[in-house]
Design an enzyme around this catalytic site. Structure first.
Site, PDB file in Angstrom:
ATOM      1  N   ASP A 289       0.276  15.901   5.145  1.00 36.15           N
ATOM      2  CA  ASP A 289      -0.714  15.436   4.176  1.00 36.15           C
ATOM      3  C   ASP A 289      -0.495  16.194   2.861  1.00 36.15           C
ATOM      4  O   ASP A 289      -0.228  17.388   2.849  1.00 36.15           O
ATOM      5  CB  ASP A 289      -2.137  15.689   4.708  1.00 36.15           C
ATOM      6  CG  ASP A 289      -3.186  14.915   3.939  1.00 36.15           C
ATOM      7  OD1 ASP A 289      -3.765  13.975   4.527  1.00 36.15           O
ATOM      8  OD2 ASP A 289      -3.426  15.232   2.754  1.00 36.15           O
TER       9      ASP A 289
ATOM     10  N   HIS B 196      -4.012   5.465   9.877  1.00 40.93           N
ATOM     11  CA  HIS B 196      -3.356   6.771  10.000  1.00 40.93           C
ATOM     12  C   HIS B 196      -4.230   7.693  10.828  1.00 40.93           C
ATOM     13  O   HIS B 196      -5.458   7.639  10.757  1.00 40.93           O
ATOM     14  CB  HIS B 196      -3.075   7.394   8.627  1.00 40.93           C
ATOM     15  CG  HIS B 196      -4.266   7.462   7.723  1.00 40.93           C
ATOM     16  ND1 HIS B 196      -4.725   6.372   7.024  1.00 40.93           N
ATOM     17  CD2 HIS B 196      -5.101   8.496   7.414  1.00 40.93           C
ATOM     18  CE1 HIS B 196      -5.783   6.720   6.313  1.00 40.93           C
ATOM     19  NE2 HIS B 196      -6.050   8.001   6.544  1.00 40.93           N
TER      20      HIS B 196
ATOM     21  N   CYS C 281       0.830  -1.216   0.000  1.00 41.84           N
ATOM     22  CA  CYS C 281       0.000   0.000   0.000  1.00 41.84           C
ATOM     23  C   CYS C 281       0.865   1.268   0.000  1.00 41.84           C
ATOM     24  O   CYS C 281       2.061   1.228   0.295  1.00 41.84           O
ATOM     25  CB  CYS C 281      -0.988  -0.018   1.183  1.00 41.84           C
ATOM     26  SG  CYS C 281      -0.405   0.752   2.691  1.00 41.84           S
TER      27      CYS C 281
ATOM     28  N   CYS D 175       2.696   2.073   3.221  1.00 38.78           N
ATOM     29  CA  CYS D 175       3.827   1.158   3.427  1.00 38.78           C
ATOM     30  C   CYS D 175       5.026   1.643   2.600  1.00 38.78           C
ATOM     31  O   CYS D 175       6.168   1.616   3.068  1.00 38.78           O
ATOM     32  CB  CYS D 175       3.471  -0.273   3.016  1.00 38.78           C
ATOM     33  SG  CYS D 175       2.550  -1.176   4.280  1.00 38.78           S
TER      34      CYS D 175
ATOM     35  N   HIS E 212      -5.026  11.692  11.486  1.00 35.19           N
ATOM     36  CA  HIS E 212      -4.876  13.047  10.963  1.00 35.19           C
ATOM     37  C   HIS E 212      -4.716  13.968  12.175  1.00 35.19           C
ATOM     38  O   HIS E 212      -5.586  13.960  13.060  1.00 35.19           O
ATOM     39  CB  HIS E 212      -6.130  13.493  10.222  1.00 35.19           C
ATOM     40  CG  HIS E 212      -6.484  12.674   9.013  1.00 35.19           C
ATOM     41  ND1 HIS E 212      -6.259  13.095   7.729  1.00 35.19           N
ATOM     42  CD2 HIS E 212      -7.078  11.457   8.896  1.00 35.19           C
ATOM     43  CE1 HIS E 212      -6.704  12.180   6.868  1.00 35.19           C
ATOM     44  NE2 HIS E 212      -7.206  11.182   7.554  1.00 35.19           N
TER      45      HIS E 212
ATOM     46  N   GLY F 149     -15.179   7.093   5.947  1.00 36.49           N
ATOM     47  CA  GLY F 149     -14.519   7.840   4.869  1.00 36.49           C
ATOM     48  C   GLY F 149     -13.051   7.498   4.693  1.00 36.49           C
ATOM     49  O   GLY F 149     -12.286   8.304   4.166  1.00 36.49           O
TER      50      GLY F 149
ATOM     51  N   ASN G 288     -10.171   8.002  10.289  1.00 36.09           N
ATOM     52  CA  ASN G 288     -11.345   7.563   9.540  1.00 36.09           C
ATOM     53  C   ASN G 288     -11.272   6.044   9.454  1.00 36.09           C
ATOM     54  O   ASN G 288     -10.261   5.495   9.007  1.00 36.09           O
ATOM     55  CB  ASN G 288     -11.340   8.192   8.143  1.00 36.09           C
ATOM     56  CG  ASN G 288     -11.478   9.699   8.203  1.00 36.09           C
ATOM     57  OD1 ASN G 288     -12.151  10.229   9.087  1.00 36.09           O
ATOM     58  ND2 ASN G 288     -10.835  10.396   7.293  1.00 36.09           N
TER      59      ASN G 288
HETATM   60  P1  AMP Z   1      -8.303   9.001   4.660  1.00 40.35           P
HETATM   61  O1  AMP Z   1      -9.391   9.576   3.800  1.00 40.35           O
HETATM   62  O2  AMP Z   1      -8.549   9.138   6.126  1.00 40.35           O
HETATM   63  O3  AMP Z   1      -7.926   7.601   4.254  1.00 40.35           O
HETATM   64  O4  AMP Z   1      -7.046   9.934   4.424  1.00 40.35           O
HETATM   65  C1  AMP Z   1      -6.060   9.707   3.471  1.00 40.35           C
HETATM   66  C2  AMP Z   1      -5.219  10.958   3.423  1.00 40.35           C
HETATM   67  O5  AMP Z   1      -4.003  10.643   2.782  1.00 40.35           O
HETATM   68  C3  AMP Z   1      -5.850  12.117   2.629  1.00 40.35           C
HETATM   69  O6  AMP Z   1      -5.954  13.248   3.497  1.00 40.35           O
HETATM   70  C4  AMP Z   1      -4.866  12.355   1.497  1.00 40.35           C
HETATM   71  O7  AMP Z   1      -4.734  13.721   1.193  1.00 40.35           O
HETATM   72  C5  AMP Z   1      -3.576  11.777   2.047  1.00 40.35           C
HETATM   73  N1  AMP Z   1      -2.594  11.275   1.100  1.00 40.35           N
HETATM   74  C6  AMP Z   1      -2.800  10.407   0.091  1.00 40.35           C
HETATM   75  N2  AMP Z   1      -1.642  10.125  -0.537  1.00 40.35           N
HETATM   76  C7  AMP Z   1      -0.680  10.819   0.111  1.00 40.35           C
HETATM   77  C8  AMP Z   1       0.742  10.956  -0.053  1.00 40.35           C
HETATM   78  N3  AMP Z   1       1.408  10.300  -1.005  1.00 40.35           N
HETATM   79  N4  AMP Z   1       1.408  11.755   0.802  1.00 40.35           N
HETATM   80  C9  AMP Z   1       0.754  12.415   1.771  1.00 40.35           C
HETATM   81  N5  AMP Z   1      -0.571  12.336   1.978  1.00 40.35           N
HETATM   82  C10 AMP Z   1      -1.282  11.559   1.159  1.00 40.35           C
HETATM   83 ZN    ZN Z   2       0.376  -0.372   4.362  1.00 41.45          ZN
END
Ligand code: AMP
Ligand code: ZN
Length: 117
Positions: free
Chosen positions: A28, A95, A2, A5, A97, A88, A82
């Site tokens: 982010d 992770h 992923c 990862c 936020h 969402g 989330n």
């Molecule tokens: P979620 O909707 O809680 O799964 O949040 C995923 C978060 O990952 C979103 O806020 C995206 O903007 C962020 N995101 C996705 N790809 C990357 C990346 N390569 N580097 C930093 N943030 C990312």
């Molecule tokens: Zn992973």
């Protein structure tokens, strides 16, 4: 593997804030607040519902340190995870936020789903 990862292994670059053997914090890519940091365990864990108490226990002081480094430990911040479809979650690697740097709004329901609740 992923996307988070790959970030944890350094295969995809990220704007890092803090890292130790078990966790990494990075900005982010699409910030939703003046400060928007993602905090992840390096080990792949699908979501909060799947995480062990041991990982969460170790993550606590790491998150508190991230809040200090980004200067929001005194002013305040929001910590969000989330979980699953209704939560969402888009990236299926646990992770948190960390959002801050200004007064945050509090609005959760998608306009379509909230009518039926
Ligand atoms: P979620 O909707 O809680 O799964 O949040 C995923 C978060 O990952 C979103 O806020 C995206 O903007 C962020 N995101 C996705 N790809 C990357 C990346 N390569 N580097 C930093 N943030 C990312
Ligand atoms: Zn992973």
């Amino acid at each position: 593997m992923c996307i988070f990862c790959k970030i944890a292994k350094g295969e995809i670059s990220s704007n890092k804030v803090l890292e130790n053997d078990n966790f990494i914090a990075f900005h982010d890519l699409y910030p939703k607040a003046p400060i928007h940091i993602l905090i992840i365990p390096k080990e792949h864990v699908e979501c909060f519902q799947e995480v062990s108490g041991e990982i969460m226990a170790n993550m606590t002081s790491f998150i508190q340190e991230v809040a200090k480094i980004t200067g929001v430990d005194k002013s305040g911040y929001r910590l969000v995870t989330n979980n699953g479809d209704d939560g969402g979650q888009e990236v299926h690697h646990l992770h948190f936020h960390l959002l801050g740097g200004g007064k945050l709004a509090w609005d959760h329901f998608h306009e379509d789903s909230h009518k039926s609740l």
